[in-house]
Design a protein around this motif. Structure first.
Motif, PDB file in Angstrom:
ATOM      1  N   TYR A  90      32.946  35.393  41.324  1.00  0.00           N
ATOM      2  CA  TYR A  90      32.435  36.099  42.499  1.00  0.00           C
ATOM      3  C   TYR A  90      31.705  37.389  42.128  1.00  0.00           C
ATOM      4  O   TYR A  90      30.798  37.820  42.845  1.00  0.00           O
ATOM      5  CB  TYR A  90      33.570  36.352  43.483  1.00  0.00           C
ATOM      6  N   THR A  91      32.071  37.987  41.018  1.00  0.00           N
ATOM      7  CA  THR A  91      31.307  39.137  40.531  1.00  0.00           C
ATOM      8  C   THR A  91      29.882  38.709  40.200  1.00  0.00           C
ATOM      9  O   THR A  91      28.916  39.421  40.513  1.00  0.00           O
ATOM     10  CB  THR A  91      31.970  39.741  39.276  1.00  0.00           C
ATOM     11  N   SER A  92      29.745  37.544  39.585  1.00  0.00           N
ATOM     12  CA  SER A  92      28.416  37.030  39.239  1.00  0.00           C
ATOM     13  C   SER A  92      27.567  36.788  40.478  1.00  0.00           C
ATOM     14  O   SER A  92      26.378  37.132  40.510  1.00  0.00           O
ATOM     15  CB  SER A  92      28.542  35.729  38.436  1.00  0.00           C
ATOM     16  N   SER A  93      28.157  36.205  41.513  1.00  0.00           N
ATOM     17  CA  SER A  93      27.382  35.921  42.731  1.00  0.00           C
ATOM     18  C   SER A  93      26.923  37.218  43.400  1.00  0.00           C
ATOM     19  O   SER A  93      25.784  37.318  43.873  1.00  0.00           O
ATOM     20  CB  SER A  93      28.200  35.071  43.703  1.00  0.00           C
ATOM     21  N   LEU A  94      27.778  38.235  43.418  1.00  0.00           N
ATOM     22  CA  LEU A  94      27.407  39.517  44.028  1.00  0.00           C
ATOM     23  C   LEU A  94      26.358  40.253  43.194  1.00  0.00           C
ATOM     24  O   LEU A  94      25.454  40.895  43.737  1.00  0.00           O
ATOM     25  CB  LEU A  94      28.650  40.390  44.204  1.00  0.00           C
ATOM     26  N   LEU A 131      34.895  46.136  42.011  1.00  0.00           N
ATOM     27  CA  LEU A 131      36.074  46.464  42.819  1.00  0.00           C
ATOM     28  C   LEU A 131      36.259  45.483  43.975  1.00  0.00           C
ATOM     29  O   LEU A 131      37.387  45.052  44.262  1.00  0.00           O
ATOM     30  CB  LEU A 131      35.962  47.890  43.365  1.00  0.00           C
ATOM     31  N   VAL A 132      35.156  45.104  44.632  1.00  0.00           N
ATOM     32  CA  VAL A 132      35.234  44.179  45.768  1.00  0.00           C
ATOM     33  C   VAL A 132      35.739  42.815  45.313  1.00  0.00           C
ATOM     34  O   VAL A 132      36.657  42.243  45.919  1.00  0.00           O
ATOM     35  CB  VAL A 132      33.854  44.048  46.451  1.00  0.00           C
ATOM     36  N   SER A 133      35.157  42.282  44.249  1.00  0.00           N
ATOM     37  CA  SER A 133      35.586  40.961  43.769  1.00  0.00           C
ATOM     38  C   SER A 133      37.012  41.011  43.214  1.00  0.00           C
ATOM     39  O   SER A 133      37.804  40.087  43.430  1.00  0.00           O
ATOM     40  CB  SER A 133      34.618  40.436  42.703  1.00  0.00           C
ATOM     41  N   ALA A 134      37.353  42.111  42.518  1.00  0.00           N
ATOM     42  CA  ALA A 134      38.706  42.242  41.978  1.00  0.00           C
ATOM     43  C   ALA A 134      39.743  42.344  43.094  1.00  0.00           C
ATOM     44  O   ALA A 134      40.823  41.748  43.018  1.00  0.00           O
ATOM     45  CB  ALA A 134      38.785  43.468  41.069  1.00  0.00           C
ATOM     46  N   ALA A 135      39.420  43.099  44.141  1.00  0.00           N
ATOM     47  CA  ALA A 135      40.344  43.244  45.270  1.00  0.00           C
ATOM     48  C   ALA A 135      40.529  41.915  45.996  1.00  0.00           C
ATOM     49  O   ALA A 135      41.652  41.557  46.378  1.00  0.00           O
ATOM     50  CB  ALA A 135      39.826  44.309  46.227  1.00  0.00           C
TER      51      ALA A 135
END
Length: 304
Positions: A90-94, A131-135
């Motif tokens: 999800y970090t990659s997509s963002l 932070l968003v993907s980790a949360a």
């Protein structure tokens, strides 16, 4: 029935291709960051770091597939491996969405955006994305370590075979992942690249090479979203509607892993730093020589 060897083969292939290409990319961008980085370089560096972190934890998925999707290690290690595995997806997509937005704003508002386009903002934006993907993916720890009073034997699977109590929490969260972490970045990226291509082709002074790179960048990004990320995120939607994780979800993770092999194409089309790196230049020369040699042989065969 699940063919574990197919899953293992794809993981191994991804690891062998993705690791060297992303190591090349991160060395190139790290050198640029120490010199005079652009916001684009910072976003691409973070995308490469995300891919490498994914590849670092991929051997745990290889281990799982090699022993028939069983997990005989600790559940704590299961939660850590799964957490980083999903977080990097999800970090990659963002980050791909952020790269698309950066390119669109630079073309649509060149003067205003140039005044605001600072490396610090790209660094802060990248940090927020992490932070968003980790949360979001912290749900993994909640689900894995949720107490199950009915359990009589230790679990031998990792992040699978959920209880009804776990599914009541997990499935709605997965639906939110589908909408916020997948559909939103996809739609933003489509909007940005369609407008980028329109702007470039409406300006006659833009070179043909830049126009072709913009099309290549758009096609690579959309391929990653539709080929790599769509099947896995679609399983969230199906799981929520059926109140159960579909069995074919194992296979949807396979194209997600291939994201690390396709991202270097994004680096090539979007970064002059990566295109001008020594290794990429050598590869281009080698391909040109091979093509020239094959053409020479063909001409010789025609003459004889």
């Amino acid at each position: 029935m699940i063919n574990y060897w197919v899953i293992l083969s794809v993981y191994i292939l991804t690891f062998l291709i993705g690791l060297p290409t992303n190591l090349l990319a991160i060395c190139t961008f790290a050198k640029k960051l120490g010199d005079k980085p652009s916001p684009n370089d910072i976003l691409l560096f973070n995308l490469t770091a995300s891919d490498l972190l994914f590849l670092l934890f991929l051997p745990f998925k290889m281990y799982e597939a090699a022993i028939g999707m069983k997990w005989y290690l600790s559940q704590s290690l299961c939660s850590i491996a799964s957490y980083f595995f999903f977080t990097t997806i999800y970090t990659s997509s963002l980050l791909l969405m952020a790269i698309a937005t950066d390119r669109y704003l630079g073309l649509a508002f060149p003067i205003k955006y140039r005044l605001l386009r600072k490396p610090l903002y790209a660094a802060v934006g990248s940090g927020i994305i992490w932070l968003v993907s980790a949360a979001h993916c912290s749900i993994v720890f909640i689900i894995v370590h949720m107490p199950d009073p009915n359990a009589t034997v230790p679990k031998v699977v990792c992040y699978e075979n959920f209880t009804e109590k776990q599914k009541k929490i997990l499935l709605p969260v997965r639906l939110e992942f589908f909408v916020v972490m997948y559909m939103l970045p996809l739609l933003v990226s489509i909007f940005c690249y369609i407008n980028c291509i329109y702007i470039l082709y409406s300006r006659p002074h833009i070179t043909k090479e830049k126009k072709q790179r913009a099309i290549g960048m758009a096609l690579c990004t959309l391929t990653i979203f539709l080929l790599c990320f769509l099947p896995y995120n679609l399983s969230h939607l199906v799981g929520f509607s059926s109140n159960n994780s579909p069995l074919w979800r194992y296979y949807t993770l396979l194209p997600s892993t291939l994201n690390t092999c396709l991202d270097p194409f994004v680096f090539y089309f979007s970064s002059s730093t990566f295109r001008k790196s020594k290794t990429v230049s050598l590869l281009k020369r080698w391909c040109f020589r091979c093509k020239k040699t094959r053409k020479g042989k063909t001409d010789f065969e025609v003459m004889t």
